[in-house]
Scaffold this motif. Structure first.
Motif, PDB file in Angstrom:
ATOM      1  N   PRO A 298       0.833  -1.216   0.000  1.00 46.79           N
ATOM      2  CA  PRO A 298       0.000   0.000   0.000  1.00 46.79           C
ATOM      3  C   PRO A 298       0.862   1.258   0.000  1.00 46.79           C
ATOM      4  O   PRO A 298       1.852   1.346   0.718  1.00 46.79           O
ATOM      5  N   GLY A 299       0.485   2.234  -0.806  1.00 42.34           N
ATOM      6  CA  GLY A 299       1.235   3.482  -0.913  1.00 42.34           C
ATOM      7  C   GLY A 299       2.125   3.547  -2.137  1.00 42.34           C
ATOM      8  O   GLY A 299       2.596   4.620  -2.524  1.00 42.34           O
ATOM      9  N   TYR A 300       2.375   2.384  -2.767  1.00 39.39           N
ATOM     10  CA  TYR A 300       3.270   2.341  -3.924  1.00 39.39           C
ATOM     11  C   TYR A 300       2.513   2.235  -5.250  1.00 39.39           C
ATOM     12  O   TYR A 300       3.107   1.915  -6.270  1.00 39.39           O
ATOM     13  N   GLN A 301       1.233   2.559  -5.258  1.00 44.43           N
ATOM     14  CA  GLN A 301       0.423   2.348  -6.452  1.00 44.43           C
ATOM     15  C   GLN A 301       0.920   3.139  -7.656  1.00 44.43           C
ATOM     16  O   GLN A 301       0.787   2.695  -8.795  1.00 44.43           O
ATOM     17  N   ARG A 302       1.509   4.319  -7.453  1.00 47.66           N
ATOM     18  CA  ARG A 302       1.974   5.156  -8.559  1.00 47.66           C
ATOM     19  C   ARG A 302       3.452   4.965  -8.862  1.00 47.66           C
ATOM     20  O   ARG A 302       3.983   5.542  -9.810  1.00 47.66           O
ATOM     21  N   VAL A 303       4.127   4.147  -8.083  1.00 43.59           N
ATOM     22  CA  VAL A 303       5.568   3.973  -8.258  1.00 43.59           C
ATOM     23  C   VAL A 303       5.847   2.999  -9.398  1.00 43.59           C
ATOM     24  O   VAL A 303       5.269   1.914  -9.469  1.00 43.59           O
ATOM     25  N   GLU A 304       6.736   3.392 -10.308  1.00 43.64           N
ATOM     26  CA  GLU A 304       7.096   2.553 -11.450  1.00 43.64           C
ATOM     27  C   GLU A 304       8.197   1.566 -11.117  1.00 43.64           C
ATOM     28  O   GLU A 304       8.223   0.443 -11.615  1.00 43.64           O
ATOM     29  N   ARG A 305       9.141   2.026 -10.313  1.00 42.45           N
ATOM     30  CA  ARG A 305      10.272   1.190  -9.934  1.00 42.45           C
ATOM     31  C   ARG A 305      10.954   1.811  -8.730  1.00 42.45           C
ATOM     32  O   ARG A 305      10.770   2.995  -8.430  1.00 42.45           O
ATOM     33  N   ILE A 306      11.737   1.020  -8.035  1.00 40.65           N
ATOM     34  CA  ILE A 306      12.575   1.515  -6.940  1.00 40.65           C
ATOM     35  C   ILE A 306      14.029   1.351  -7.376  1.00 40.65           C
ATOM     36  O   ILE A 306      14.469   0.247  -7.702  1.00 40.65           O
ATOM     37  N   ALA A 307      14.747   2.459  -7.431  1.00 37.28           N
ATOM     38  CA  ALA A 307      16.154   2.438  -7.847  1.00 37.28           C
ATOM     39  C   ALA A 307      17.035   2.698  -6.632  1.00 37.28           C
ATOM     40  O   ALA A 307      16.629   3.385  -5.690  1.00 37.28           O
ATOM     41  N   VAL A 308      18.245   2.152  -6.647  1.00 34.84           N
ATOM     42  CA  VAL A 308      19.217   2.542  -5.625  1.00 34.84           C
ATOM     43  C   VAL A 308      20.192   3.527  -6.261  1.00 34.84           C
ATOM     44  O   VAL A 308      20.607   3.360  -7.418  1.00 34.84           O
TER      45      VAL A 308
END
Length: 330
Positions: A298-308
């Motif tokens: 929950p909360g990541y609905q608009r996130v495309e990817r997580i980058a470091v």
């Protein structure tokens, strides 16, 4: 007084166990939690048969699998649990370079869990690369949110003359960092409780940090970075570090960013803070896509990817600041 002499009996038992594992040739590379779970879910992953099963894969085991000394050291350290006649270690041991690091067992559900995983390896590589490329003297360094102590110990081994602080708000992290520093035989690491840098004084020639960067619904300290998408703590570290860098000193920040609509909100928030003639800085993605399973949270609905990403900021004095192009990945 050396570091081992400063440890209590329980922590000394962990150091002794670590030395025993090193002597036995134990090695374990710790994967992501999802990979760990998938491997343990296989039919052969239910019961421990080797030291790697017990201390790497965190599998339960029958009494008698470990030597008498190993089981005694786990008991003395207070990290042996029993359930339905089976035993389990509450800590894991992971290899990094020629070192062993003790950290929390799997799964890391506790609020004060001390995490170690793929981010730890990338963080260590980033620090190694910075130290190889920078010849500025390091008299005083600090690892913010030290966790298992990876950053502090990497610096302390590379710069034996430096005073290296390892700070964290988590007492469990401070305990395990002290154990890992003793096992690594680095006498120049000091462990202190601090919320970022507000509880320690002075300037630093090197500040490193690998903070939590997720938006964790349960707000576990080792995962939850604060704010809507986990970037709040990373921004706070940058703000405090800029005020505490000695002339010529650098901040090396390894963190994660939730990318939205092709944009990097962390970089957008950083840029106004760094547009000063006092600082030169580089920023680059180290890995474009990690922890993809978190996109179901929950909360990541608009996130495309997580980058470091890696941010390196150096205090270089008036008149020559601004962003410079990175010279390449470490």
């Amino acid at each position: 007084m050396n570091q081992e002499e400063q440890l209590g009996a329980a922590d000394l038992a962990l150091v002794q166990l670590g030395r025993r594992l090193q002597a036995d040739g134990y090695r374990f590379i710790t994967p992501t939690p999802l990979t760990h779970q998938r491997v343990n879910d296989r039919a052969f992953g239910q019961n421990a048969r080797t030291l790697r099963d017990v201390f790497g894969w965190s599998r339960s085991f029958e009494p008698g699998l470990l030597s008498t000394d190993e089981q005694r050291q786990l008991q003395e350290a207070g990290v042996l649990q029993e359930s339905n006649g089976r035993l389990k270690s509450r800590v894991r041991w992971s290899s990094l370079d020629d070192l062993l690091f003790v950290h929390s067992g799997f799964p890391t559900d506790a609020a004060d869990a001390v995490f170690f995983g793929p981010d730890s390896y990338r963080f260590a590589q980033l620090i190694h690369a910075h130290l190889q490329q920078s010849f500025a003297p390091i008299r005083r360094a600090v690892d913010i949110g030290c966790g298992a102590g990876v950053g502090a110990i990497v610096i302390a081994r590379a710069r034996r003359e430096a005073e290296v602080l390892a700070v964290d708000i988590n007492p469990a992290a401070l305990r395990l960092t002290a154990v890992n520093a003793a096992l690594a035989e680095v006498a120049n690491v000091t462990v202190e409780a601090s919320d970022v840098l507000q509880d320690v004084d002075g300037q630093f020639d090197l500040i490193v940090a690998n903070p939590p960067y997720m938006a964790d619904p349960t707000e576990r300290a080792y995962r939850h970075g604060g704010g809507a998408l986990g970037a709040q703590l990373s921004l706070r570290i940058v703000e405090q570090a800029l005020l505490r860098l000695a002339p010529g000193g650098s901040l090396v920040l390894y963190t994660g960013v939730a990318m939205i609509d092709g944009q990097d909100p962390f970089l957008e928030a950083l840029t106004p803070r760094l547009e000063s003639p006092m600082f030169g800085w580089t920023y680059r993605e180290l890995d474009p896509d990690v922890f993809g399973e978190e996109l179901l949270t929950p909360g990541y609905q608009r996130v495309e990817r997580i980058a470091v990403v890696a941010l390196i900021v150096t205090r270089i004095g008036p008149g020559i600041g601004g962003r410079v192009e990175p010279t390449g990945a470490p």
